[in-house]
Design an enzyme around this catalytic site. Structure first.
Site: not given
Length: 236
Positions: A7, A9, A112, A130, A166
Site C-alpha cells: 500500500d 498512503d 477515479r 487532514r 476518505s
C-alpha cells in the site's frame, strides 16, 4: 519467488505526502532485483507525487485505484470503466449535510478510474485539516458508519475506509483483493506474496487483499511508513 506488495498512503508515506527522503533513497536501492508492486486507492499522478517517478517506474507494476487501473513501466495495461450513478452521488451529498464534522473544504466526491473516492472534509484540505479530521474520525468512526450504510444501500458496490480522510467505493469484487490473482498470473501460482499495509483490519481498504493472503503468503500490518522502513531494514 516473492512478490513484495505495498500500500502507499500510511505505509510508504504519510497520507497524501511525499516519502521521507532517507526512506525514498533506501527503498529505491532495496527494490533492485525484487518483484515490487504497489496496490493503492490513489491514482497514478498522486502516487508519483508521493513516491517519485524513479520508484514508480521501477516497480514490477502499479495497481492504482484499488487495482482498477494498472500500469507496467508507465504503460496502461488494464482499466475498469465503471462510474458512479446519480443515486450514489445523492447519498454522498446527504452525508455532507448530516455529518457532525462541520469543517468543509472542497473536492468531496472524486471519480477515479473504476473507483469513487468520498471525503467529508474534502480532498483539498490542508495537512493540518487532514490531521484534524483523521483524529476526529479515529474517535467517532464516521467513515466506518458511512461505509456500512453504502454497503447496505448498494449491494452491488463495496465501500471501505481508505487513507486518512476518505472512503473508497467501487463495484463489488473490484477491491484490492483482485490484485492477488493478477500478480499470481504475472509471476506464477507458486509465488509468495508479502503484503505491507496500514488498513488491513476489517473495514479498511487493505483488508480485502490481506484476508486472502493465507498459508504461504504473509501480511505485515503497519501503523506508519516508519514501521515499514524498520521491517525492510531488518529483512534487507
Amino acid at each position: 519467488m516473492i512478490a513484495h506488495v505495498f500500500d502507499v498512503d500510511g505505509t510508504l508515506s504519510p497520507s497524501r505526502l511525499k516519502m521521507d527522503p532517507e526512506f525514498q533513497t533506501f527503498f529505491l536501492e532495496w527494490m533492485k532485483g525484487k518483484n515490487v508492486y504497489f496496490v493503492t486507492g490513489s491514482d497514478k499522478d498522486k502516487t508519483i507525487e508521493q513516491v517519485g517517478e524513479d520508484i514508480w517506474l521501477n516497480t514490477s507494476a502499479n495497481l492504482q485505484s484499488c487495482a482498477n487501473h494498472i500500469f507496467i513501466k508507465g504503460n496502461e495495461v488494464y482499466r475498469n470503466e465503471w462510474e458512479a450513478d446519480e443515486s450514489l452521488i445523492n447519498l454522498l451529498e446527504q452525508f455532507l449535510i448530516i455529518s457532525k464534522y462541520r469543517k468543509r473544504t472542497s473536492n468531496h466526491i472524486e471519480q477515479r478510474t473504476g473507483l469513487l473516492n468520498f471525503s467529508v472534509v474534502g480532498r483539498n484540505c490542508t495537512q493540518s485539516e487532514r490531521n484534524e479530521y483523521g483524529e476526529w474520525d479515529d474517535l467517532n468512526k464516521e467513515r466506518l458508519d458511512m461505509a456500512e450504510i453504502i454497503n447496505e444501500s448498494f449491494p452491488d458496490l463495496e465501500a471501505s475506509v481508505g487513507g486518512q480522510i476518505s472512503i473508497d467505493i467501487h463495484p463489488r469484487g473490484a477491491n484490492k483483493g483482485q490484485s492477488k490473482d493478477w500478480i499470481l498470473d504475472q509471476l506464477g501460482n507458486d509465488t509468495v506474496i508479502h503484503f505491507y499495509g496500514d488498513k488491513t483490519e476489517k473495514g479498511g481498504n487493505d483488508y480485502d487483499l490481506a484476508k486472502l493472503l493465507v498459508n504461504r503468503h504473509k501480511v505485515f500490518p503497519v501503523n506508519s511508513w516508519k514501521d515499514t522502513f524498520k521491517l525492510l531494514k531488518l529483512n534487507n
